[in-house]
Design a protein around this motif. Structure first.
Motif: not given
Length: 360
Positions: A160-189
């Motif tokens: 498979p191919v990992a895709d962590p998204g980003g780069p990410y930036q937020a202020l102190v106290g804020e919550t960041v959504l880390l998004d790996g949904r762009a990761s893919e596998d050509a012959d499976g999942e």
């Protein structure tokens, strides 16, 4: 089975039954009221039954027997098959058939090798990649057999191919959504996502799981965000991005170059202001002027090295309030005020001297 039980003697009893079958493959004489007969050849042959009673009287009856040849079964190996190396796949020979009986055994073999399964439907796991001949041999209840060959293509898994998204930036106290949904596998999942968020200057990483994950900034810090993914064949991949946790935004500061500007009616009076932002990584994006004291900063200055300039036109005499607004990258705003004094033009001055000649 040849059945002579329908024979009878009205005044006594039948004592013997003699069967004669004119089978050219196996001429046979059998004794008994009911007998078993094994066909020696295919065809229809006369069958004679002679019975004798208790007084020695005899009677003969003639019929026929039809012997048919066994039909071979039909083997059906299914396929062609495409399996992933290391992943079990199903081989299906249930389409095999026997028109005049039933199939009693199955034998699967790969590339002419030994039998690896005797089930009609069986599981097989490829150990190496390659294309192979797969043969199914079936045998019916009369001992006849037939074979069918298909192909089995064993293909190595593509990672498979990992895709962590980003780069990410937020202020102190804020919550960041880390998004790996762009990761893919050509012959499976992709079936597993593991996140590791580690401070750049060292420290204990935060471990999270899931296609997406959330991380809350609790301090000003830079992080390396590592995403590890795994596919349904156990292969994996990693990729990293960054996360910057910034301090809560502080408004920029701005000031005019002087508190009072002085000009003359009809002149354009240049006014200038400079701004700065105390937050690391933040900067000034705009410096706008309010030159008519209406509360709207509609005169846009060109920001160069944190400074901008505008021109106030003196149309009448008087002292006028002006303002400036600076905006930073996080939409914070700073304000400052100054004044412009417009004077009347100075009256022209005269310098005339008169001299008189003295007496002569």
């Amino acid at each position: 089975t040849l059945d002579g039980t329908g024979s009878e003697d009205p005044d006594g009893s039948i004592q013997s039954w003699v069967w004669s079958i004119a089978d050219p493959g196996s001429p046979t004489v059998l004794n008994g009221e009911s007998v078993s007969y094994l066909c020696g050849a295919a065809g229809t042959f006369p069958v004679t039954l002679t019975v004798a009673d208790n007084e020695g009287a005899t009677s003969t009856g003639i019929t026929s027997v039809t012997c048919v040849s066994n039909q071979e079964p039909t083997a059906d190996a299914g396929g062609p098959y495409d399996f992933r190396v290391g992943r079990p796949g199903t081989l299906d020979g249930s389409g095999s058939s026997d028109d005049d009986g039933e199939i009693v055994s199955y034998a699967w073999a790969l590339d002419g090798g030994p039998t690896f399964s005797t089930d009609a439907v069986t599981s097989y796991t490829c150990g190496t990649s390659g294309k192979f001949d797969l043969t199914l041999t079936v045998t019916d209840d009369d001992g006849a057999s037939a074979s069918a060959t298909t192909s089995l293509d064993c293909v190595a898994n593509v990672a498979p191919v990992a895709d962590p998204g980003g780069p990410y930036q937020a202020l102190v106290g804020e919550t960041v959504l880390l998004d790996g949904r762009a990761s893919e596998d050509a012959d499976g999942e992709v079936v597993d996502w593991d996140w590791s968020i580690t401070p750049v200057d060292g420290g204990t990483p935060t471990e999270l799981t899931g296609e997406t994950a959330t991380f809350t900034c609790t301090a000003v810090e830079e992080y390396v965000v590592l995403l590890t993914v795994q596919d349904d064949d156990g292969a994996g991949d990693q990729d990293a991005t960054t996360l910057a946790c910034l301090s809560a935004n502080t408004d920029p500061t701005v000031s005019f170059s002087q508190a009072l500007y002085v000009g003359t009616i009809g002149d354009g009076v240049p006014v200038s202001a400079s701004a700065s932002d105390p937050d690391p990584g933040d900067g000034i994006t705009a410096i706008d002027f309010d030159l008519d004291d209406d509360g709207s900063y509609e005169t846009i200055g060109t920001v160069i090295d944190g400074s901008a300039q505008a021109t106030f036109t003196c149309s009448i005499a008087g002292t006028f309030d002006i303002g400036v607004q600076a905006t930073d990258q996080n939409s914070g705003r700073g304000l400052a005020a100054a004044q412009v004094r417009c004077d009347e033009p100075a009256a022209p001055s005269s310098d005339v001297s008169v001299s008189f000649p003295g007496p002569t």
